[in-house]
Design a protein around this motif. Structure first.
Motif, PDB file in Angstrom:
ATOM      1  N   ARG A  31       0.823  -1.210   0.000  1.00  0.00           N
ATOM      2  CA  ARG A  31       0.000   0.000   0.000  1.00  0.00           C
ATOM      3  C   ARG A  31       0.856   1.259   0.000  1.00  0.00           C
ATOM      4  O   ARG A  31       0.421   2.322  -0.454  1.00  0.00           O
ATOM      5  CB  ARG A  31      -0.919  -0.025   1.219  1.00  0.00           C
ATOM      6  CG  ARG A  31      -1.936   1.069   1.199  1.00  0.00           C
ATOM      7  CD  ARG A  31      -2.886   0.938   2.372  1.00  0.00           C
ATOM      8  NE  ARG A  31      -3.876   1.973   2.285  1.00  0.00           N
ATOM      9  CZ  ARG A  31      -5.145   1.811   2.504  1.00  0.00           C
ATOM     10  NH1 ARG A  31      -5.589   0.632   2.852  1.00  0.00           N
ATOM     11  NH2 ARG A  31      -5.978   2.805   2.395  1.00  0.00           N
ATOM     12  N   ARG A  37       3.262   2.033  -1.877  1.00  0.00           N
ATOM     13  CA  ARG A  37       3.519   2.458  -3.251  1.00  0.00           C
ATOM     14  C   ARG A  37       2.268   2.506  -4.107  1.00  0.00           C
ATOM     15  O   ARG A  37       2.040   3.443  -4.842  1.00  0.00           O
ATOM     16  CB  ARG A  37       4.533   1.485  -3.867  1.00  0.00           C
ATOM     17  CG  ARG A  37       4.902   1.774  -5.300  1.00  0.00           C
ATOM     18  CD  ARG A  37       6.110   2.675  -5.338  1.00  0.00           C
ATOM     19  NE  ARG A  37       6.571   2.959  -6.644  1.00  0.00           N
ATOM     20  CZ  ARG A  37       7.524   2.309  -7.275  1.00  0.00           C
ATOM     21  NH1 ARG A  37       8.095   1.289  -6.713  1.00  0.00           N
ATOM     22  NH2 ARG A  37       7.908   2.691  -8.453  1.00  0.00           N
ATOM     23  N   GLY A  44      -1.048   2.193  -3.084  1.00  0.00           N
ATOM     24  CA  GLY A  44      -2.275   2.719  -2.489  1.00  0.00           C
ATOM     25  C   GLY A  44      -3.227   1.592  -2.152  1.00  0.00           C
ATOM     26  O   GLY A  44      -2.999   0.426  -2.474  1.00  0.00           O
ATOM     27  N   ASP A  50      -8.411   3.339  -3.649  1.00  0.00           N
ATOM     28  CA  ASP A  50      -7.759   4.342  -4.482  1.00  0.00           C
ATOM     29  C   ASP A  50      -7.800   3.977  -5.957  1.00  0.00           C
ATOM     30  O   ASP A  50      -7.514   4.803  -6.813  1.00  0.00           O
ATOM     31  CB  ASP A  50      -6.312   4.550  -4.042  1.00  0.00           C
ATOM     32  CG  ASP A  50      -6.214   5.060  -2.624  1.00  0.00           C
ATOM     33  OD1 ASP A  50      -7.153   5.752  -2.175  1.00  0.00           O
ATOM     34  OD2 ASP A  50      -5.205   4.760  -1.948  1.00  0.00           O
ATOM     35  N   HIS A  51      -8.120   2.721  -6.264  1.00  0.00           N
ATOM     36  CA  HIS A  51      -8.159   2.256  -7.645  1.00  0.00           C
ATOM     37  C   HIS A  51      -9.584   2.200  -8.196  1.00  0.00           C
ATOM     38  O   HIS A  51      -9.790   1.853  -9.343  1.00  0.00           O
ATOM     39  CB  HIS A  51      -7.487   0.889  -7.754  1.00  0.00           C
ATOM     40  CG  HIS A  51      -6.021   0.955  -7.489  1.00  0.00           C
ATOM     41  ND1 HIS A  51      -5.102   1.123  -8.488  1.00  0.00           N
ATOM     42  CD2 HIS A  51      -5.312   0.928  -6.345  1.00  0.00           C
ATOM     43  CE1 HIS A  51      -3.888   1.177  -7.973  1.00  0.00           C
ATOM     44  NE2 HIS A  51      -4.002   1.064  -6.668  1.00  0.00           N
ATOM     45  N   LYS A  77     -15.045   6.481  -3.183  1.00  0.00           N
ATOM     46  CA  LYS A  77     -14.252   6.164  -1.994  1.00  0.00           C
ATOM     47  C   LYS A  77     -15.160   5.901  -0.790  1.00  0.00           C
ATOM     48  O   LYS A  77     -14.892   5.028   0.022  1.00  0.00           O
ATOM     49  CB  LYS A  77     -13.284   7.299  -1.692  1.00  0.00           C
ATOM     50  CG  LYS A  77     -12.272   7.505  -2.797  1.00  0.00           C
ATOM     51  CD  LYS A  77     -10.896   7.652  -2.239  1.00  0.00           C
ATOM     52  CE  LYS A  77      -9.847   8.014  -3.235  1.00  0.00           C
ATOM     53  NZ  LYS A  77      -9.947   7.620  -4.579  1.00  0.00           N
TER      54      LYS A  77
END
Length: 159
Positions: free
Chosen positions: A3, A5, A7, A11-12, A43
């Motif tokens: 996470r 690097r 996320g 976040d995707h 989110k």
């Protein structure tokens, strides 16, 4: 551990079609990163565990798989030493993409899939580097030197 690097999963999440508790169908977000405007309801939905709505369709951002992965293993560090080692690695210019510490108490039961990495049930501190082959190899060697005060780091290639 990754996470740092990449996320979190939320976040995707770029867009979603969902059905509310009242049976209303709605759409939020978009299909590409630049189309997401206004309040990022995606989110909120991702973290609601289905209490706000049921997502029926999602649009996810995907990332390319790195060409190479190098993992450094430090064995036998106590929690304080592992914290110092991970802090040194994450604060270094070597672009660490994942870090984890498994204390000795985590190995009471046999963990499948780790093979011979565990050794004698000692604590294990794991640091991952990703990127192109030459860069990952160079950064792993440099990080190994940086972590020498914490013990000898074992290098595992392309895990």
């Amino acid at each position: 551990p990754r996470r740092i690097r990449a996320g979190g999963a939320r976040d995707h999440l770029l867009g979603a079609h969902a059905v509310s508790g009242f049976g209303d169908s709605f759409k939020t977000g978009g299909k590409v990163v630049k189309n997401v405007t206004g309040y990022d309801l995606c989110k909120l939905l991702a973290g609601s565990w289905g209490t706000l709505s049921v997502m029926t369709e999602v649009t996810l951002k995907v990332m390319p798989k790195p060409e190479a992965e190098r993992t450094l293993l430090l064995r036998g560090l106590d929690d304080a030493a592992a914290n110092k080692a991970m802090t040194a690695a994450l604060g270094s210019p070597f672009d660490v993409s994942g870090a984890a510490h498994l204390p000795k108490s985590a190995f009471r039961a046999k963990i499948e899939g780790l093979g011979d990495l565990l050794g004698e049930g000692e604590a294990l501190t794991v640091l991952r580097l990703e990127g192109i082959i030459a860069s990952a190899a160079h950064r792993a060697g440099s990080l190994r030197e940086l972590l020498a005060p914490f013990g000898t780091a074992t290098l595992v290639e392309d895990v």
